[in-house]
Design a protein around this motif. Structure first.
Motif, mmCIF file in Angstrom:
data_model
loop_
_atom_site.group_PDB
_atom_site.id
_atom_site.type_symbol
_atom_site.label_atom_id
_atom_site.label_comp_id
_atom_site.label_asym_id
_atom_site.label_seq_id
_atom_site.Cartn_x
_atom_site.Cartn_y
_atom_site.Cartn_z
ATOM 1 N N SER A 1 0.820 -1.218 0.000
ATOM 2 C CA SER A 1 0.000 0.000 0.000
ATOM 3 C C SER A 1 0.851 1.264 0.000
ATOM 4 O O SER A 1 0.364 2.340 -0.364
ATOM 5 C CB SER A 1 -0.940 0.007 1.201
ATOM 6 O OG SER A 1 -0.215 0.058 2.416
ATOM 7 N N ARG B 1 0.786 1.858 -7.429
ATOM 8 C CA ARG B 1 -0.625 2.215 -7.366
ATOM 9 C C ARG B 1 -1.010 3.148 -8.511
ATOM 10 O O ARG B 1 -2.091 3.017 -9.091
ATOM 11 C CB ARG B 1 -0.944 2.836 -6.005
ATOM 12 C CG ARG B 1 -0.782 1.855 -4.855
ATOM 13 C CD ARG B 1 -1.095 2.452 -3.509
ATOM 14 N NE ARG B 1 -2.517 2.794 -3.384
ATOM 15 C CZ ARG B 1 -3.136 2.991 -2.239
ATOM 16 N NH1 ARG B 1 -2.476 2.881 -1.088
ATOM 17 N NH2 ARG B 1 -4.416 3.302 -2.207
ATOM 18 N N ILE C 1 -7.662 -1.984 1.047
ATOM 19 C CA ILE C 1 -6.407 -2.358 1.689
ATOM 20 C C ILE C 1 -6.633 -3.577 2.565
ATOM 21 O O ILE C 1 -7.524 -3.577 3.419
ATOM 22 C CB ILE C 1 -5.852 -1.206 2.555
ATOM 23 C CG1 ILE C 1 -5.684 0.077 1.725
ATOM 24 C CG2 ILE C 1 -4.531 -1.614 3.215
ATOM 25 C CD1 ILE C 1 -4.622 0.008 0.671
ATOM 26 N N ASP D 1 0.892 -3.951 4.272
ATOM 27 C CA ASP D 1 -0.535 -3.799 4.016
ATOM 28 C C ASP D 1 -0.681 -3.799 2.501
ATOM 29 O O ASP D 1 0.019 -3.036 1.806
ATOM 30 C CB ASP D 1 -1.065 -2.493 4.584
ATOM 31 C CG ASP D 1 -1.013 -2.435 6.100
ATOM 32 O OD1 ASP D 1 -0.722 -3.466 6.730
ATOM 33 O OD2 ASP D 1 -1.253 -1.340 6.648
ATOM 34 N N THR D 2 -1.562 -4.622 1.977
ATOM 35 C CA THR D 2 -1.637 -4.824 0.533
ATOM 36 C C THR D 2 -2.808 -4.066 -0.073
ATOM 37 O O THR D 2 -3.953 -4.214 0.368
ATOM 38 C CB THR D 2 -1.764 -6.323 0.201
ATOM 39 O OG1 THR D 2 -0.591 -7.005 0.667
ATOM 40 C CG2 THR D 2 -1.905 -6.547 -1.295
ATOM 41 N N ALA D 3 -2.520 -3.271 -1.101
ATOM 42 C CA ALA D 3 -3.554 -2.600 -1.895
ATOM 43 C C ALA D 3 -4.005 -3.538 -3.012
ATOM 44 O O ALA D 3 -3.168 -4.091 -3.730
ATOM 45 C CB ALA D 3 -3.016 -1.300 -2.479
#
Length: 239
Positions: A161, A167, A180, A193-195
């Motif tokens: 993220s 992104r 997220i 934390d993964t987007a």
């Protein structure tokens, strides 16, 4: 997404008539005007890739990757040998058609034929590929293979993220941001934390039209620069 009502008056998802599991991606070669996507072969591609990656002024491109940077060409060769044997992720080398040199890699991964879901990841483009028509074409070729040839329903993009360039790229390519996933991954000794982003099959026809228009000769000026951005092209198309 539309819903239906069952006999118990409960809302349920729309039917998917005739759905069958999709084929697994294979080691195909995908050809465009600017680049080829070839199944990664360490002996064929690793030296060119390592040379291209070392043109970067610093190793920041590796910060959000699960592997790298690599100290020596031999270290990268060993990594590429392992990656070339994998079928999930299935790695492809991006080869410049003018020079015949590999200038980047990307992969299909988290492959779920049962539900028609697949992710593009491990995207590592060298300075020779970044911000060129070939970089966009490489992404387009893989999307077209997934949607048009294999018939998948959902194409995912995930990143740390905190990885702002990734992104931005996802948004530019037409992926929709979904949210997220907190504390999803531990890598390189730190939290991620993964987007999550995705494209679904009903969105693909418009996106394909936008890619084709952006890559056309009509969108290039005499110096080879874009006349309109991919986002501008996409937003100009009737929905």
């Amino acid at each position: 997404m539309s819903t239906s009502i069952n006999d118990l008056t409960q809302p349920i998802g729309a039917p998917v008539p005739g759905w069958t599991p999709r084929p697994q991606p294979t080691g195909v070669t995908l050809a465009g005007r600017h680049c080829l996507l070839e199944p990664l072969q360490a002996e064929r591609h690793a030296a060119d890739l390592d040379t291209a990656y070392r043109l970067a002024p610093d190793p920041r491109a590796w910060t959000y990757m699960f592997t790298g940077p690599f100290d020596t060409p031999q270290d990268y060769l060993r990594y590429a040998q392992g990656a070339a044997q994998s079928t999930d992720p299935r790695h492809f080398a991006v080869v410049n058609r003018s020079t015949g040199k590999a200038v980047g890699t990307l992969a299909l991964m988290r492959i779920d034929p049962t539900h028609g879901v697949i992710e593009v990841g491990n995207v590592m483009f060298s300075p020779l590929l970044q911000q060129t028509p070939a970089s966009t074409e490489a992404q387009f070729l893989l999307m077209a293979y997934v949607f048009d040839t294999l018939g998948y329903r959902r194409y995912e993009w995930k990143c740390d993220s905190l990885n702002a360039p990734s992104r931005r790229t996802a948004a530019r390519l037409g992926f929709q941001f979904e949210g997220i996933f907190r504390q999803a991954v531990v890598y390189k000794g730190r939290n991620r934390d993964t987007a999550w982003f995705s494209i679904i099959d009903t969105e693909w026809p418009l996106l394909r039209q936008a890619f084709e228009a952006w890559l056309s000769d009509d969108n290039q000026d005499a110096q080879g620069r874009q006349r309109r951005s991919l986002t501008q092209v996409r937003e100009s198309l009737p929905r």
